[in-house]
Design a protein around this motif. Sequence first.
Motif, short mmCIF file in Angstrom:
data_model
loop_
_atom_site.label_atom_id
_atom_site.label_comp_id
_atom_site.label_asym_id
_atom_site.label_seq_id
_atom_site.Cartn_x
_atom_site.Cartn_y
_atom_site.Cartn_z
N GLY A 189 0.78 -1.23 0.00
CA GLY A 189 0.00 0.00 0.00
C GLY A 189 0.81 1.27 0.00
N ALA A 190 1.99 1.28 -0.59
CA ALA A 190 2.78 2.51 -0.67
C ALA A 190 2.02 3.55 -1.50
CB ALA A 190 4.14 2.23 -1.30
N ILE A 191 1.98 4.79 -1.01
CA ILE A 191 1.21 5.83 -1.71
C ILE A 191 2.08 6.66 -2.64
CG2 ILE A 191 -0.48 5.96 0.15
CD1 ILE A 191 0.91 8.51 1.11
N SER A 192 3.36 6.38 -2.72
CA SER A 192 4.24 7.10 -3.64
C SER A 192 5.10 6.11 -4.40
CB SER A 192 5.14 8.09 -2.88
OG SER A 192 6.05 7.42 -2.05
N ARG A 193 5.48 6.47 -5.60
CA ARG A 193 6.32 5.60 -6.41
C ARG A 193 7.72 5.49 -5.82
NH1 ARG A 193 3.59 4.56 -11.09
NH2 ARG A 193 1.86 5.97 -11.56
N SER A 194 8.24 6.61 -5.34
CA SER A 194 9.56 6.57 -4.71
C SER A 194 9.54 5.74 -3.43
CB SER A 194 10.05 7.99 -4.42
OG SER A 194 9.16 8.66 -3.53
N GLY A 195 8.45 5.84 -2.66
CA GLY A 195 8.33 5.03 -1.46
C GLY A 195 8.24 3.55 -1.77
N ARG A 196 7.53 3.21 -2.84
CA ARG A 196 7.44 1.81 -3.24
C ARG A 196 8.81 1.28 -3.68
NH1 ARG A 196 4.32 -0.09 -8.65
NH2 ARG A 196 5.73 1.49 -9.43
N LYS A 197 9.54 2.09 -4.41
CA LYS A 197 10.87 1.65 -4.86
C LYS A 197 11.83 1.54 -3.68
CE LYS A 197 12.22 2.92 -8.90
NZ LYS A 197 12.73 3.65 -10.08
N ARG A 198 11.72 2.44 -2.73
CA ARG A 198 12.59 2.37 -1.55
C ARG A 198 12.25 1.17 -0.69
NH1 ARG A 198 11.46 6.87 -0.07
NH2 ARG A 198 10.19 6.56 1.78
N SER A 199 10.95 0.86 -0.54
CA SER A 199 10.55 -0.34 0.19
C SER A 199 11.04 -1.60 -0.50
CB SER A 199 9.03 -0.37 0.33
OG SER A 199 8.59 -1.54 0.96
N THR A 200 10.99 -1.62 -1.82
CA THR A 200 11.53 -2.75 -2.57
C THR A 200 13.02 -2.88 -2.36
OG1 THR A 200 9.83 -2.40 -4.26
CG2 THR A 200 11.71 -3.76 -4.86
N CYS A 201 13.72 -1.76 -2.30
CA CYS A 201 15.16 -1.76 -2.06
C CYS A 201 15.49 -2.44 -0.74
CB CYS A 201 15.68 -0.33 -2.09
SG CYS A 201 17.43 -0.15 -1.70
N VAL A 202 14.76 -2.11 0.31
CA VAL A 202 15.00 -2.71 1.63
C VAL A 202 14.72 -4.20 1.60
CG1 VAL A 202 14.29 -2.69 4.05
CG2 VAL A 202 14.53 -0.53 2.81
N LYS A 203 13.64 -4.61 0.94
CA LYS A 203 13.30 -6.03 0.86
C LYS A 203 14.37 -6.81 0.11
CE LYS A 203 8.24 -5.62 1.10
NZ LYS A 203 8.23 -4.18 1.44
N VAL A 204 14.85 -6.25 -0.99
CA VAL A 204 15.87 -6.94 -1.78
C VAL A 204 17.17 -7.06 -0.97
CG1 VAL A 204 17.27 -6.83 -3.87
CG2 VAL A 204 14.86 -6.25 -3.97
N ILE A 205 17.51 -6.03 -0.21
CA ILE A 205 18.72 -6.09 0.62
C ILE A 205 18.59 -7.22 1.65
CG2 ILE A 205 20.03 -4.86 2.40
CD1 ILE A 205 19.47 -2.29 0.89
N CYS A 206 17.48 -7.27 2.35
CA CYS A 206 17.27 -8.34 3.35
C CYS A 206 17.30 -9.71 2.70
CB CYS A 206 15.95 -8.12 4.09
SG CYS A 206 15.88 -6.59 5.06
N PHE A 207 16.70 -9.81 1.52
CA PHE A 207 16.68 -11.10 0.81
C PHE A 207 18.09 -11.52 0.42
CE2 PHE A 207 16.36 -13.77 -2.90
CZ PHE A 207 15.34 -14.65 -2.58
N LEU A 208 18.87 -10.59 -0.11
CA LEU A 208 20.23 -10.92 -0.54
C LEU A 208 21.11 -11.29 0.64
CD1 LEU A 208 20.94 -8.20 -3.26
CD2 LEU A 208 20.31 -10.58 -3.59
N ILE A 209 20.98 -10.56 1.74
CA ILE A 209 21.82 -10.86 2.90
C ILE A 209 21.52 -12.26 3.43
CG2 ILE A 209 22.26 -10.23 5.31
CD1 ILE A 209 21.97 -7.32 4.52
N TRP A 210 20.25 -12.63 3.44
CA TRP A 210 19.92 -13.95 3.95
C TRP A 210 20.29 -15.05 2.95
CZ3 TRP A 210 19.32 -17.09 7.72
CH2 TRP A 210 18.69 -18.32 7.52
#
Length: 758
Positions: A429-450
Amino acid sequence: MNVSALLTSAGVNTIICVGVFSLYSVFRKQPSLVSVYFGQKLAQVCAKRHGHFGIERLVPSAGWILKAWEASEEELFDIGGLDALVFLRAVVFSIRVFTVASTICLFLVLPLNYFGKEMEHKLIPDEQLNVFTIGNVKEGSRWLWAHCLALYIISCCACLLLYFEYRNITKMRVAHIAASVSYPSHFTVVVRAIPWVEEDSYSDTVTKFFSNFYASSYLSHQMVYNFGSVQKLMTDAEKMYKRFKYAHQEQHCASRLLRCGFCGGTATSFSILSEEPEISRGRSSFDGSDLRKKECGTALVFFRTRYAALVASEALQSPNPMTWVIDSAPEPCDIFWSNLCVPYRLIWIRRIAVVVASIFFVIFFLIPVVFTQSLVHLDKLKKMLPFFKDIGERKYLEHLITGYLPSVIFMIFMYIVPPIMMLFSTLEGAISRSGRKRSTCVKVICFLIWNLFFAIILTEAAIEHYQVSILDLGNPKNIPNLLARAVPSTATFFMTYVLTSGWVSLSCELIQPFPLICNLFYRYILNNKDDLTYGTFTFPYHTEVPRVLLFGLLGFTCSILAPLILPFLLVYFVLAYLVYRNQILNVYVTKYQSGGLYWPVVHNTTIFSLVLMQVIALGVFGIKKSSVAFGFTVPLIICTLLFNEYCRQRFHPVFKKTPATIMIEMDREDEHCGRMEEIQQKIESAYCQFTSKSLNSHKTTQQNESKYELDLTGIPPNLNSKLEDLEDITAPGKRTVQLPGSLVGRPTHLELDEVQVK
């Protein structure tokens, strides 16, 4: 894996990189590919190629490297915004840190690792990579103090550089906020979870609420309507069908024997409709009752001052936190309209569903992790799977499988991660495109680290000790020792992964294979030669930021354990610095930005990497029975955590909230100069959910939206230029902003205020 296998992987990837870089220097000279490699420039000028063919267009050159190197920070800031500058600062930070780490570890730690045990060494190409790791140092060695010293130097340099970068970027963000005078988002808030009142519409409820509690500062509001593109097209088609069905036919075409080439009907099949009465000509395809039925419990509320909007976004509006939820509004070009229609009461359910889906996805991804890691240990697979014995007879094939194939397979699987994480961020439910991309960035980082670090380490431990039960490997008491033993042995895979996923990914980023294929398809299959119709791309922060931070984590954790990885990492970061600067200058278009909000992500991940490096070193020193190194590592971990807490208290609040004093000063300046009334008039027409010309009630909004889009692209009509002039085009005229640090006193720009070409 021995040194020959590592050199085989390095040689293959070097050849690929040199070939792709040379191919890129040729492709960028071709006029037909200007939309692929100069998308950002095409957003400023329409290029008409009239140049003749020359042999120089087929000769590789390094001119683009020089131009990317010479570009100033002001120019990068003008084109890419603060987010691009923050990303490049993260790359520069990595170059500085790993330059220090390479110097210390290659000349101090690596010789101690190599001669750590009394053994007969082979020739360097035949040596196993394990002899270059800390695993080759015997227990109780007095030389482990050198590893502890290197650990201290790397940690202190990283923290010092992080502090200066955090301080400078914080100043840049404050300057960015203070310079955004005409941003409509400063006057706007997003109101969700509007209570439903039986006798009133959502719009009436919003009017009553803000007129009652914000009477002096409330300006107006705009409702968000709950229908998508398909539903809107169907409604338009239904309206048009009714008009055709009941319209009065006054004129008919003359009858002909010839039939229409499209539908086979005669000319009498078509009739010219009479002009509609003046009263219905401007009528919207959606009347007021239709719009009211489509209202959802979300609205954009506009205030008279920035400070009033800031106070409203920070305050709790109701004793029930699930109603009247107010957040700061994104910019018009950044707002994500479809998620505004999601009922707020469903957001938490969606987030739980995303967490569950992420867990299943992580479990599924363990399959390629185990498969790729097993290929690294081909000698152990020969014992468990006899048909692999034939491969061992061919040394070159064995080197290729152990040194190159695992990283390639893993890299192919990794390409599906960012799109899936982007889908998860959208569902949240991100209300901004930049917020959605930043949230994706955090998820990808956590995924890669694990999946790329911890899962590979666990797989390595399972392969090394396949006779040990999984329960013993998963015992929390064994985790420090497990990391200490497994990380040095997995460093060989990490080296090949840096070569394959790092160097080759930069080659793919430079050559842009997907836009290149689309360009060829449009140009030669669809015969569409208009470059401006191919579309442009924004910078993929959600894929590139995690990749840079992952390589930083690998560099920190392996620096004193397996120093051979550092030269390959340093080469990657230097190439990344040149490639990303070139892409920001020429390829990607900045349609929206977050204002530097990626830096806290960079800082937190770097701190995590530092602490993980120190914890692993602590376990290694314990296994090697070095009490002195073990004792000195504990306070280093504590100091690193205290440093992170200081930065979190000192700098991070600026990235979470907007300083009220800046908003008040901007309001006072506008009131003093008499601009406030003009700004308020523009605010009410800045946000437009629909661009249909039939919406007469939003005609003014559409005109302003069209002007806003023109300002973003800056494409002037009937402008001819040569292909080689595209790189010399500067950004259109913009409002200047003073940046701190190295940019003090130099003019920079944040947004397009007028269309002009220099």
